[in-house]
Design a protein around this motif. Structure first.
Motif, PDB file in Angstrom:
ATOM      1  N   PHE A 112      25.266 -11.607  47.280  1.00  0.00           N
ATOM      2  CA  PHE A 112      24.047 -11.455  46.658  1.00  0.00           C
ATOM      3  C   PHE A 112      23.415 -12.892  46.549  1.00  0.00           C
ATOM      4  CE2 PHE A 112      26.497  -8.056  45.272  1.00  0.00           C
ATOM      5  CZ  PHE A 112      25.744  -6.890  44.855  1.00  0.00           C
ATOM      6  N   ASP A 113      22.061 -12.765  47.058  1.00  0.00           N
ATOM      7  CA  ASP A 113      21.206 -14.194  47.291  1.00  0.00           C
ATOM      8  C   ASP A 113      20.164 -13.809  45.917  1.00  0.00           C
ATOM      9  OD1 ASP A 113      19.761 -16.097  47.652  1.00  0.00           O
ATOM     10  OD2 ASP A 113      19.356 -15.801  49.743  1.00  0.00           O
ATOM     11  N   ILE A 114      20.686 -14.542  44.933  1.00  0.00           N
ATOM     12  CA  ILE A 114      20.041 -14.353  43.569  1.00  0.00           C
ATOM     13  C   ILE A 114      18.947 -15.547  43.463  1.00  0.00           C
ATOM     14  CG2 ILE A 114      20.075 -14.646  41.027  1.00  0.00           C
ATOM     15  CD1 ILE A 114      23.061 -13.810  41.626  1.00  0.00           C
ATOM     16  N   VAL A 115      17.616 -15.108  43.265  1.00  0.00           N
ATOM     17  CA  VAL A 115      16.350 -15.846  43.170  1.00  0.00           C
ATOM     18  C   VAL A 115      16.282 -16.388  41.496  1.00  0.00           C
ATOM     19  CG1 VAL A 115      13.976 -16.111  43.459  1.00  0.00           C
ATOM     20  CG2 VAL A 115      15.436 -14.702  44.894  1.00  0.00           C
ATOM     21  N   ASN A 116      16.521 -15.403  40.613  1.00  0.00           N
ATOM     22  CA  ASN A 116      16.416 -15.706  39.278  1.00  0.00           C
ATOM     23  C   ASN A 116      17.164 -14.715  38.475  1.00  0.00           C
ATOM     24  OD1 ASN A 116      15.367 -17.242  37.149  1.00  0.00           O
ATOM     25  ND2 ASN A 116      13.800 -15.834  36.756  1.00  0.00           N
ATOM     26  N   GLN A 117      17.686 -14.936  37.433  1.00  0.00           N
ATOM     27  CA  GLN A 117      18.431 -14.075  36.716  1.00  0.00           C
ATOM     28  C   GLN A 117      18.273 -14.572  35.089  1.00  0.00           C
ATOM     29  OE1 GLN A 117      22.712 -14.027  37.462  1.00  0.00           O
ATOM     30  NE2 GLN A 117      23.377 -13.115  35.738  1.00  0.00           N
ATOM     31  N   SER A 118      18.075 -13.453  34.171  1.00  0.00           N
ATOM     32  CA  SER A 118      17.796 -14.000  32.656  1.00  0.00           C
ATOM     33  C   SER A 118      19.177 -13.999  32.220  1.00  0.00           C
ATOM     34  CB  SER A 118      17.059 -12.547  32.316  1.00  0.00           C
ATOM     35  OG  SER A 118      17.831 -11.418  32.460  1.00  0.00           O
ATOM     36  N   GLN A 119      19.056 -14.409  30.953  1.00  0.00           N
ATOM     37  CA  GLN A 119      20.240 -14.520  30.251  1.00  0.00           C
ATOM     38  C   GLN A 119      21.059 -13.151  30.002  1.00  0.00           C
ATOM     39  OE1 GLN A 119      21.890 -17.522  29.307  1.00  0.00           O
ATOM     40  NE2 GLN A 119      20.046 -18.125  30.911  1.00  0.00           N
ATOM     41  N   PHE A 120      21.440 -12.736  30.911  1.00  0.00           N
ATOM     42  CA  PHE A 120      22.142 -11.303  30.860  1.00  0.00           C
ATOM     43  C   PHE A 120      23.546 -11.424  31.875  1.00  0.00           C
ATOM     44  CE2 PHE A 120      21.578  -7.070  29.388  1.00  0.00           C
ATOM     45  CZ  PHE A 120      20.956  -7.331  28.525  1.00  0.00           C
ATOM     46  N   GLN A 145      23.318 -17.507  35.687  1.00  0.00           N
ATOM     47  CA  GLN A 145      22.993 -19.013  36.187  1.00  0.00           C
ATOM     48  C   GLN A 145      21.842 -18.916  37.072  1.00  0.00           C
ATOM     49  OE1 GLN A 145      26.465 -20.689  38.331  1.00  0.00           O
ATOM     50  NE2 GLN A 145      27.749 -19.543  37.242  1.00  0.00           N
ATOM     51  N   GLY A 146      21.393 -20.278  37.362  1.00  0.00           N
ATOM     52  CA  GLY A 146      20.188 -20.207  38.273  1.00  0.00           C
ATOM     53  C   GLY A 146      20.275 -19.648  39.716  1.00  0.00           C
ATOM     54  N   PRO A 147      19.290 -19.911  40.599  1.00  0.00           N
ATOM     55  CA  PRO A 147      19.068 -19.303  42.023  1.00  0.00           C
ATOM     56  C   PRO A 147      20.600 -19.835  42.598  1.00  0.00           C
ATOM     57  CG  PRO A 147      17.152 -20.440  41.167  1.00  0.00           C
ATOM     58  CD  PRO A 147      18.150 -20.713  40.156  1.00  0.00           C
ATOM     59  N   ARG A 148      21.190 -18.861  43.521  1.00  0.00           N
ATOM     60  CA  ARG A 148      22.461 -18.989  43.891  1.00  0.00           C
ATOM     61  C   ARG A 148      22.832 -17.991  45.033  1.00  0.00           C
ATOM     62  NH1 ARG A 148      22.827 -16.406  39.391  1.00  0.00           N
ATOM     63  NH2 ARG A 148      24.935 -16.034  38.916  1.00  0.00           N
ATOM     64  N   LYS A 149      23.761 -18.116  45.888  1.00  0.00           N
ATOM     65  CA  LYS A 149      24.167 -16.972  46.653  1.00  0.00           C
ATOM     66  C   LYS A 149      25.721 -16.769  46.019  1.00  0.00           C
ATOM     67  CE  LYS A 149      22.075 -17.383  51.017  1.00  0.00           C
ATOM     68  NZ  LYS A 149      22.181 -17.631  52.521  1.00  0.00           N
ATOM     69  N   VAL A 150      26.051 -15.445  45.770  1.00  0.00           N
ATOM     70  CA  VAL A 150      27.257 -15.087  44.924  1.00  0.00           C
ATOM     71  C   VAL A 150      28.123 -14.329  46.258  1.00  0.00           C
ATOM     72  CG1 VAL A 150      28.542 -14.171  43.270  1.00  0.00           C
ATOM     73  CG2 VAL A 150      26.549 -15.526  42.848  1.00  0.00           C
ATOM     74  N   PHE A 151      29.288 -14.670  46.507  1.00  0.00           N
ATOM     75  CA  PHE A 151      30.266 -14.059  47.448  1.00  0.00           C
ATOM     76  C   PHE A 151      31.269 -13.411  46.758  1.00  0.00           C
ATOM     77  CE2 PHE A 151      28.304 -15.284  51.704  1.00  0.00           C
ATOM     78  CZ  PHE A 151      27.480 -16.447  51.085  1.00  0.00           C
ATOM     79  N   PHE A 152      31.208 -12.180  46.677  1.00  0.00           N
ATOM     80  CA  PHE A 152      32.460 -11.248  45.910  1.00  0.00           C
ATOM     81  C   PHE A 152      33.529 -10.636  47.135  1.00  0.00           C
ATOM     82  CE2 PHE A 152      29.390 -10.596  42.672  1.00  0.00           C
ATOM     83  CZ  PHE A 152      30.212 -11.087  41.650  1.00  0.00           C
ATOM     84  N   GLY A 212      35.599 -18.887  55.312  1.00  0.00           N
ATOM     85  CA  GLY A 212      35.935 -20.190  54.471  1.00  0.00           C
ATOM     86  C   GLY A 212      35.607 -20.127  53.212  1.00  0.00           C
ATOM     87  N   PHE A 213      35.387 -18.785  52.628  1.00  0.00           N
ATOM     88  CA  PHE A 213      35.031 -18.552  51.170  1.00  0.00           C
ATOM     89  C   PHE A 213      36.203 -17.934  50.385  1.00  0.00           C
ATOM     90  CE2 PHE A 213      31.043 -17.948  53.372  1.00  0.00           C
ATOM     91  CZ  PHE A 213      30.226 -18.768  52.732  1.00  0.00           C
ATOM     92  N   SER A 214      36.463 -18.708  49.393  1.00  0.00           N
ATOM     93  CA  SER A 214      37.614 -18.066  48.326  1.00  0.00           C
ATOM     94  C   SER A 214      36.751 -16.929  47.437  1.00  0.00           C
ATOM     95  CB  SER A 214      38.117 -19.294  47.283  1.00  0.00           C
ATOM     96  OG  SER A 214      36.917 -19.813  46.754  1.00  0.00           O
ATOM     97  N   SER A 215      37.441 -16.411  46.455  1.00  0.00           N
ATOM     98  CA  SER A 215      37.178 -15.314  45.840  1.00  0.00           C
ATOM     99  C   SER A 215      35.806 -15.850  45.056  1.00  0.00           C
ATOM    100  CB  SER A 215      38.088 -14.861  44.701  1.00  0.00           C
ATOM    101  OG  SER A 215      38.852 -14.191  45.509  1.00  0.00           O
TER     102      SER A 215
END
Length: 219
Positions: A112-120, A145-152, A212-215
């Motif tokens: 998920f490439d996250i641009v913005n996220q409320s306090q949820f 958190q702030g903008p980031r990429k998350v890899f599950f 190259g990615f861990s959990s």
């Protein structure tokens, strides 16, 4: 070794370090992936709204969600979660089916490439077809958190039965990717831990394959 030889060795070692870092950056930037939805095509008409109103008809739920594409081409998942009618168990979600030609086993997980996220704290659920689900889902959480990429990785998804962790696996059993056909993005109360308005802005959702990615890697 003469000083000139030592100097050449130091320079060569430094160049090799720079080159190795450059190669690693390229490899990370070109991970094998299949974009599910993103700025080129959010498949906006294919998402299914599944809030506690629809998910538990007749129970009195009033949570709601919607999807909108903003002027930057990003997807906004927003709405509100209410808990009073359901004893603290409200949720709002949007569901999308994977492309039938996609073999999930060919990938390491979902990103998920996250641009913005409320306090949820949001949830990502991967699911069997509704006719086979029987209250089961496999869930991973996305902390605010702030903008980031998350890899599950697939191993990050834990079995849940009717909103509760299925720690024993008696209800849902282990995750079988061959039976997974859809996923959802969800805002939920986690039994009265959070409620109210929420907003999650996404640039892209993709399946990925990367050595190259861990959990649950974040960068």
């Amino acid at each position: 070794m003469p000083m000139s030889g030592i100097f050449r060795s130091i320079v060569m070692f430094s160049l090799l370090q720079v080159l190795a870092g450059y190669i690693l950056t390229i490899c990370r930037g070109q991970e094998s992936k299949q974009v599910i939805v993103g700025q080129d095509n959010w498949r906006i008409d294919e998402w299914e709204q599944l809030d506690d109103v629809q998910g538990r008809p007749g129970a009195g739920g009033t949570s709601e969600s919607k999807l909108v594409i903003n002027t930057d081409g990003n997807l906004i998942f927003s709405g509100k979660v209410t808990t009073m009618p359901l004893g603290g168990a409200g949720f709002a979600s949007q569901l999308l089916r994977f492309n039938p030609s996609t073999t999930l086993q060919d990938y390491d997980g979902i990103s998920f490439d996250i641009v913005n996220q409320s306090q949820f704290t949001f949830s990502v659920n991967i699911l069997k077809p509704s006719t086979e689900r029987r209250g089961c889902s496999y869930k991973a959480k996305v902390d605010p958190q702030g903008p980031r990429k998350v890899f599950f990785k697939w191993s990050d998804f834990e079995a849940n039965f009717r909103g509760n962790p299925d720690l024993s696996g008696e209800q849902c059993g282990p995750l079988d990717l061959s039976k997974i056909t859809e996923f959802s993005i969800m805002a939920q109360s986690f039994f009265d831990e959070q409620s109210g308005s929420f907003e999650w802005v996404l640039k892209e959702i993709a399946l990925y394959k990367e050595w190259g990615f861990s959990s649950m890697t974040v960068y």
